[in-house]
Design a protein around this motif. Structure first.
Motif, PDB file in Angstrom:
ATOM      1  N   SER A 167       0.831  -1.191   0.000  1.00 33.68           N
ATOM      2  CA  SER A 167       0.000   0.000   0.000  1.00 33.68           C
ATOM      3  C   SER A 167       0.868   1.244   0.000  1.00 33.68           C
ATOM      4  O   SER A 167       2.044   1.207   0.390  1.00 33.68           O
ATOM      5  CB  SER A 167      -0.904   0.029   1.243  1.00 33.68           C
ATOM      6  N   GLU A 168       0.275   2.360  -0.434  1.00 29.23           N
ATOM      7  CA  GLU A 168       0.989   3.627  -0.408  1.00 29.23           C
ATOM      8  C   GLU A 168       1.305   3.995   1.036  1.00 29.23           C
ATOM      9  O   GLU A 168       0.447   3.961   1.912  1.00 29.23           O
ATOM     10  CB  GLU A 168       0.139   4.725  -1.042  1.00 29.23           C
ATOM     11  N   PRO A 515      -1.285   0.277   5.576  1.00 27.79           N
ATOM     12  CA  PRO A 515      -0.980   1.567   4.963  1.00 27.79           C
ATOM     13  C   PRO A 515      -0.593   2.586   6.033  1.00 27.79           C
ATOM     14  O   PRO A 515      -0.867   2.395   7.219  1.00 27.79           O
ATOM     15  CB  PRO A 515      -2.303   1.975   4.300  1.00 27.79           C
ATOM     16  N   GLU A 519      -3.096   7.283   4.068  1.00 28.87           N
ATOM     17  CA  GLU A 519      -3.734   6.406   3.088  1.00 28.87           C
ATOM     18  C   GLU A 519      -4.916   5.670   3.715  1.00 28.87           C
ATOM     19  O   GLU A 519      -5.952   5.469   3.077  1.00 28.87           O
ATOM     20  CB  GLU A 519      -2.721   5.408   2.540  1.00 28.87           C
ATOM     21  N   SER A 522      -7.883   7.884   3.819  1.00 28.12           N
ATOM     22  CA  SER A 522      -8.467   8.006   2.480  1.00 28.12           C
ATOM     23  C   SER A 522      -9.318   6.792   2.138  1.00 28.12           C
ATOM     24  O   SER A 522     -10.413   6.924   1.563  1.00 28.12           O
ATOM     25  CB  SER A 522      -7.354   8.186   1.438  1.00 28.12           C
ATOM     26  N   GLN A 523      -8.828   5.609   2.462  1.00 28.64           N
ATOM     27  CA  GLN A 523      -9.603   4.389   2.221  1.00 28.64           C
ATOM     28  C   GLN A 523     -10.912   4.431   3.002  1.00 28.64           C
ATOM     29  O   GLN A 523     -11.972   4.064   2.485  1.00 28.64           O
ATOM     30  CB  GLN A 523      -8.787   3.155   2.636  1.00 28.64           C
TER      31      GLN A 523
END
Length: 551
Positions: A167-168, A515, A519, A522-523
Motif C-alpha cells: 500500500s501507499e 498503509p 492512506e 483516504s480508504q
C-alpha cells in the motif's frame, strides 16, 4: 492455541498455550453482546504468530508441542460419533480437528465495543489512547457486516479472504527478525451471525438492577447527565412485565428503588432517575455488592436477570481489584445466573477496571459519549435483544498444516480458550443475542505452492433453553485468498481491514500491508462514500485525528 514468533516492528517472543475460561453475557437483558475472561498459564503476547515451519521442518523452537488426543466430546478421526452435534460433517470437520494443536486457534466470542468508543472519544478530545486500552477485536466488531443470517437459532459461518498487497505509505515490519513483505501474507475473515429478532415476538421478561455511579467524578458533562437520559429512555421502552431496581454508590451504596414491575410504576421510576445527583468518592465494590444483593432479592424465574453498572470506573475507595470484587458475588452468579453489563461514560474512563469487572462478571461492556449513542443502546438495541440465540459460544479455527506456514489472530488476546476446551461445555463461552455478528480477522502466510484446503472455522454453542450442544462450520480454500483486498474484496471486508490496521497502529503493532495513516484515512473516506454509513465516516475522522497527532 499455541503462539510463537512475535509480529511487530521488532522481534518478540510469544506465549505458550493458555488455559482459559471464557465468560460472556448479552447486552443488558440478554443479547447485545458477548464477553469472556481468561486466566491461565503464562503471559499473553499481544502481537504473536505461530510459525508452522518450525514443527513441520523438525525445528526445536518453543512452538513445538506434542499432538493431543481428541478433544472432549469428539470422536477419533474418521469415526462417526453417536449424536454428533448438529451441523458437523463427521468425516471432515472432526478429522480436521485432529490437526496438531499448533494449527488450532480457539477463543470465546466477543463483540465488546468499548475500546473503540473510548478511543474515538479520546482522539476527538485531542488525546491518544493508551496502547494497553486498544483491543482490535472491539474496533472490528463496532461495524456492521454483510454475513447471511441463519434460518433458525444459532449461527451462520462465513469464511473469506484477500491479499492486502503493498500500500501507499506502507509500514514495514518484521517477523522472526526478518523483514516481512505484505505480498507474502493474506487476510482471512471469519464471520459469525445470528438471526435478527422479531420485535413482535414473545420474549422472556427482563429483571434489571441498575448500579449507578454518582461520585464526584460523574459530575462532568457526558457522565451522570447521560446516565439519566439513558435510563429515562429505557424506562419508556421496556415492557410492563419487565422489572427495574436502582442502586446508587459514591462513598457508600444505597438502594433507591427495589425490584419494581414497570406496569403502573413508570412515573415513580422516572422520579428516582431524575433525582440522581453527584456526591463524593467512588466505592465501586459497595455498589456492586449492594446491586447483586438487590438482584438476588428480586430474582425472577424465567426472566433475564442482569446487573447493569453505569460508571466512569474511576474507583478510589474500598476494594478496586476486579477479581476480589467479583469473588465476593460469585455465589450470586453461579446460583442465579445473574450477569454484569457495564456501560462506560466520561472523557476520563477506567477502561481496564470496567473490562476486568465485566469479564469476571460473565458480562459485556460498551462505551457511550453522546445522547445519540445512548439512545442507540437503550432504545434501539435493548428492547429487541432480551432473548438469547446461543449460550457459551466458542469458535475454533483449524488451519491446514500442508498449506499454512504462519497465522495470527488479530486481537482476542484476553478471550483465548485452551484448544482442548473447545468441546468442554463446562468452560464458559459467550451468550449471544439476536442480530449479532462476530468477526475474527487472521493474518495468514501460505507455504510456497500452497493449494487446496486452507482452514475450517467451527462455532459451538448451547441451546439457550435445553443446553443441547450445536455446531456449524465453514471452510476456505487457498484460491479464495488470491483476490486483492482493495480492488476485489467486499466493502465490509475492507472496513474490517481498515479497523484492524487502525487499532494496530494505535497500539504500536504491525500487520501485513498496513498503509500509513494518511492512506488509511483516504480508504475509510471512500468506503464511507460507497456505503453511506455514518459509522465509517466517524472511523475516517478518527484516523485523521490520529494522523494529526503523529505529524
Amino acid at each position: 492455541m499455541k503462539l510463537g514468533t512475535g509480529m511487530r516492528s521488532g522481534v518478540r517472543t510469544g506465549m505458550g498455550a493458555r488455559a482459559c475460561r471464557g465468560a460472556m453475557a448479552a447486552l443488558l437483558a440478554g443479547g447485545v453482546l458477548l464477553v469472556s475472561a481468561c486466566s491461565g498459564e503464562g503471559e499473553s503476547s499481544r502481537d504473536s504468530t505461530y510459525d508452522a515451519s518450525e514443527k513441520r521442518d523438525g525445528g526445536s523452537g518453543s512452538s513445538q508441542r506434542e499432538p493431543t488426543v481428541a478433544p472432549p466430546g469428539a470422536p477419533a478421526p474418521g469415526a462417526a460419533a453417536e449424536g454428533a452435534p448438529e451441523g458437523i460433517q463427521r468425516d471432515d470437520t472432526y478429522k480436521r480437528s485432529q490437526q496438531p494443536p499448533d494449527y488450532l486457534s480457539t477463543f470465546a466470542l466477543d463483540v465488546d465495543t468499548a475500546s473503540y468508543g473510548y478511543a474515538r472519544r479520546t482522539l476527538k478530545n485531542g488525546g491518544r489512547p493508551q496502547p494497553a486500552n486498544v483491543r482490535p477485536e472491539e474496533f472490528i466488531n463496532s461495524f456492521r457486516q454483510d454475513y447471511p443470517q441463519p434460518r433458525g437459532d444459532g449461527f451462520s459461518v462465513t469464511v473469506d479472504g484477500a491479499r492486502p498487497g503493498a500500500s501507499e505509505g506502507e509500514i514495514r515490519g518484521e517477523v522472526g527478525g526478518q523483514e516481512a513483505s505484505a505480498d507474502d501474507w493474506s487476510l482471512v475473515r471469519v464471520g459469525l451471525a445470528t438471526r435478527a429478532s422479531d420485535r413482535k415476538a414473545e420474549r422472556p421478561p427482563a429483571a434489571l438492577t441498575f448500579v449507578i455511579d454518582i461520585s464526584g467524578s460523574m459530575a462532568g458533562e457526558g457522565r451522570l447527565d447521560l446516565v439519566r437520559e439513558s435510563l429515562g429512555v429505557l424506562t419508556d421502552e421496556l415492557r410492563d412485565d419487565d422489572s427495574i431496581a436502582v442502586v446508587t454508590f459514591s462513598g457508600r451504596a444505597e438502594t433507591r428503588l427495589p425490584m419494581t414491575r414497570l406496569a403502573g410504576k413508570r412515573d415513580r421510576i422516572h422520579e428516582v432517575i431524575d433525582e440522581l445527583r453527584p456526591a463524593d468518592s467512588t466505592h465501586v465494590e459497595a455498589g456492586i455488592r449492594t446491586g447483586y444483593d438487590e438482584a438476588v432479592e428480586g430474582w425472577r424465574r424465567g426472566a433475564t436477570n442482569r446487573v447493569v453498572l453505569l460508571s466512569d470506573a474511576l474507583a478510589n475507595t474500598g476494594e478496586t481489584n476486579a477479581d476480589r470484587i467479583l469473588d465476593r458475588i460469585a455465589d450470586a452468579r453461579s446460583k442465579h445466573g445473574i450477569t454484569l453489563f457495564g456501560v462506560g461514560v466520561g472523557s476520563q474512563y477506567g477502561d481496564a477496571l470496567m473490562e476486568r469487572l465485566t469479564n469476571r462478571g460473565d458480562g459485556h461492556t460498551t462505551y457511550v459519549s453522546t445522547g445519540e449513542e445512548a439512545r442507540k443502546v437503550f432504545r434501539e438495541q435493548l428492547p429487541s435483544h432480551v432473548e438469547l440465540r446461543a449460550r457459551d459460544a466458542k469458535a475454533q479455527v483449524v488451519f491446514d498444516q500442508r498449506n499454512v506456514q504462519r497465522f495470527r489472530l488479530i486481537g482476542y488476546e484476553n478471550r483465548a480458550v485452551a484448544d482442548e476446551d473447545f468441546r468442554d461445555d463446562r468452560v464458559d463461552g459467550g451468550e449471544v443475542g439476536p442480530g449479532h455478528t462476530v468477526t475474527a480477522l487472521y493474518a495468514v502466510k501460505l507455504r510456497a505452492g500452497a493449494s487446496g484446503h486452507l482452514a475450517t472455522a467451527t462455532v459451538r454453542w448451547l441451546d439457550p433453553k435445553t443446553r443441547a450442544p450445536h455446531e456449524r462450520s465453514g471452510s476456505i480454500e487457498t484460491s479464495a485468498v488470491d483476490g486483492s483486498l482493495w480492488q476485489g474484496a467486499s466493502n465490509r471486508f475492507q472496513i474490517t481491514a481498515v479497523a484492524a490496521y487502525f487499532a494496530e497502529s494505535l497500539r504500536g503493532g504491525w500487520l501485513p500491508g498496513a498503509p500509513g495513516l494518511g492512506e488509511l484515512a483516504s480508504q475509510a473516506r471512500e468506503l464511507a462514500r460507497k456505503t453511506e454509513d455514518p459509522a465509517v465516516e466517524e472511523l475516517a475522522e478518527s484516523i485523521s485525528a490520529a494522523q494529526r497527532l503523529s505529524d
